[in-house]
Design an enzyme around this catalytic site. Structure first.
Site, PDB file in Angstrom:
ATOM      1  CG  PHE A 142      -1.789  90.757  33.038  1.00 15.45           C
ATOM      2  CD1 PHE A 142      -2.984  90.550  32.358  1.00 15.45           C
ATOM      3  CD2 PHE A 142      -0.772  91.460  32.404  1.00 15.45           C
ATOM      4  CE1 PHE A 142      -3.174  91.065  31.068  1.00 15.45           C
ATOM      5  CE2 PHE A 142      -0.957  91.967  31.119  1.00 15.45           C
ATOM      6  CZ  PHE A 142      -2.155  91.772  30.450  1.00 15.45           C
ATOM      7  CG  ASP A 228       5.846  88.948  34.543  1.00 18.19           C
ATOM      8  OD1 ASP A 228       6.442  90.050  34.521  1.00 18.19           O
ATOM      9  OD2 ASP A 228       4.873  88.691  33.811  1.00 18.19           O
ATOM     10  CE  LYS A 257       3.174  96.903  33.103  1.00 12.49           C
ATOM     11  NZ  LYS A 257       2.217  97.683  32.355  1.00 12.49           N
TER      12      LYS A 257
HETATM   13  C1  LIG Z   1       3.358  91.431  35.253  1.00 12.86           C
HETATM   14  C2  LIG Z   1       3.190  91.730  33.794  1.00 12.86           C
HETATM   15  N1  LIG Z   1       3.697  90.870  32.888  1.00 12.86           N
HETATM   16  C3  LIG Z   1       3.589  91.086  31.573  1.00 12.86           C
HETATM   17  C4  LIG Z   1       2.932  92.196  31.077  1.00 12.86           C
HETATM   18  C5  LIG Z   1       2.827  92.404  29.597  1.00 12.86           C
HETATM   19  O1  LIG Z   1       3.634  93.448  29.183  1.00 12.86           O
HETATM   20  P1  LIG Z   1       3.343  94.185  27.778  1.00 12.86           P
HETATM   21  O2  LIG Z   1       2.030  94.868  27.920  1.00 12.86           O
HETATM   22  O3  LIG Z   1       4.510  95.122  27.605  1.00 12.86           O
HETATM   23  O4  LIG Z   1       3.318  93.126  26.731  1.00 12.86           O
HETATM   24  C6  LIG Z   1       2.385  93.119  31.986  1.00 12.86           C
HETATM   25  C7  LIG Z   1       1.646  94.290  31.494  1.00 12.86           C
HETATM   26  O5  LIG Z   1       0.834  94.875  32.174  1.00 12.86           O
HETATM   27  C8  LIG Z   1       2.509  92.870  33.374  1.00 12.86           C
HETATM   28  O6  LIG Z   1       1.994  93.710  34.276  1.00 12.86           O
END
Ligand SMILES: Cc1ncc(COP(=O)(O)O)c(C=O)c1O
Length: 404
Positions: A142, A228, A257
């Site tokens: 994700f 990520d 986050k």
């Molecule tokens: C691993 C990861 N990358 C990217 C995102 C996307 O972040 P945002 O919701 O702040 O756009 C999330 C959100 O849950 C995530 O868990």
């Protein structure tokens, strides 16, 4: 006067908000302190979700409240064409936590991912490889909901009806080195992006062998490695960055986050050599890194170090994991408990989604991850008593759930 009960607010929300979120059960949260939140009717909840792995220092930590209030009263926003002192401080504190040397601030996680993908392609282009444009991401990953990030996201349901996706993105199997090597050997790869611990996919840590092999395969192919760490970073897994469990550094890394402890702010970080291909005007955002957002980020990053939040997460995570295994291990619906630090998944033999509202009705907030996993990502400041209370509620709920 408009009514203020959970049910009335749910009704008003249904009328007026685009229906992308299901509010089940309807809970309107209005106040928070530490690991506790209260709804509009005064009911208290133990928060083991923390805004989905966001409020690492707990709700309304006084140091963060103070930093935001002070900055809001002084200067909330100016353009990035001016120097922004809290942005410089936040960047210094952020890169001090990892391999990185420079930071670019965004407003969200998805934007941090977008920036990291753009940077990887630009780096290949600037180094004489304009043909290396492919991005390899993991299945079940994700990365967010904007077009680049959602294309990289390896979960087909998030693509449904939104095609065509961004060209040049392919998926390989997480923790399966051969599957990534096969893609890298095609010779067209700009970068590989993976989560060192998959979050939404079901709390699945990478293996040592996988990350080591992936690093070597990227180097052989001249591809950049992007981590990520939006969900697993900044203390959550018991280290400042999750990759530090494995000792295998990336070239670019994303944060969001926890970074603002609830104030919306993200970032990608990298080395000076890689960052140098982004020249003035090549990438930008109006709000990213503004004084208010980066005052919050600097305050959180200071707490992370001074209050040893990562170490606390490691200790409390070990305690919580042990308790979950001891107290839930005998329940037929529980298949296993896994995770790192305070990023924990309870794998069940059934769909996890219906378990979440049943816990909320009993005063415990958490989320699902993947299809069968219940996800615990509490504030890093939770106590052992909080853990006992949460596990008691989980035991009650899971005892009533029939496995499939
Ligand atoms: C691993 C990861 N990358 C990217 C995102 C996307 O972040 P945002 O919701 O702040 O756009 C999330 C959100 O849950 C995530 O868990």
């Amino acid at each position: 006067m408009k009514t203020m009960t959970n049910a009335d607010l749910a009704q008003r929300a249904k009328e007026i908000l685009v229906p992308t979120y299901s509010h089940t059960p309807p809970i309107a949260l209005v106040r928070g302190k530490g690991a506790r939140v209260w709804d509009v009717e005064g009911r208290q909840y133990l928060d083991f979700l923390a805004g989905i792995a966001v409020c690492g220092a707990g709700h309304c930590h006084p140091a963060i409240v103070e930093a935001i209030q002070r900055q809001a009263a002084e200067l909330m926003h100016v353009s990035n064409i001016f120097l922004i002192p809290p942005q410089i401080e936040a960047a210094e504190r952020l890169v001090a936590l990892s391999f990185a040397e420079q930071a670019f601030f965004s407003n969200s996680g998805a934007e941090a991912v977008e920036g990291s993908l753009k940077l990887a392609r630009r780096w290949q282009w600037a180094n004489g490889h304009p043909d290396r444009t492919a991005i390899i991401a993991a299945q079940d990953s994700f990365h967010g909901r904007t077009y680049g990030a959602v294309t990289a996201t390896g979960t087909p349901k998030y693509h449904e009806g939104f095609g065509p996706m961004l060209p040049g993105v392919r998926h390989a199997k997480f923790n399966d080195l051969a599957s990534f090597e096969a893609e890298l050997e095609k010779g067209d790869v700009a970068a590989v992006i993976v989560e060192p611990v998959q979050g939404e996919g079901g709390i699945i840590p990478a293996t040592q062998k996988f990350l080591e092999g992936l690093r070597a395969a990227c180097d052989r192919a001249g591809a950049l490695l992007i981590y990520d760490e939006i969900q697993c970073g900044l203390g959550r897994t018991g280290k400042n960055c999750a990759y530090q469990h494995f000792g295998v550094a990336p070239d670019i890394m994303t944060h969001a986050k926890a970074l603002g402890n609830g104030f919306p702010v993200g970032a990608f970080v990298t080395t000076k050599a890689i960052a140098s291909v982004l020249t003035p005007g090549s990438h930008a955002t109006t709000y990213g890194g503004n004084p208010l957002a980066t005052a919050a980020a600097a305050a959180f990053l200071k707490l992370l170090v001074e209050e040893n939040l990562a170490e606390r997460a490691a200790k409390t995570g070990e305690f919580l994991m042990g308790l979950l295994r001891d107290e839930l291990g005998d329940l037929p619906v529980v298949r296993g408990v896994r995770g790192l630090g305070l990023m924990i998944g309870i794998d069940t033999t059934t769909e996890s989604a219906p378990i979440v509202p049943r816990c909320a009705e009993r005063g415990l907030l958490l989320a699902r991850a993947g299809k069968t996993v219940v996800r615990l990502v509490p504030p890093l400041i939770i106590t052992e008593d909080d853990c006992r209370e949460a596990v008691g509620i989980l035991r009650n709920v899971l005892s009533e759930v029939k496995g499939d």
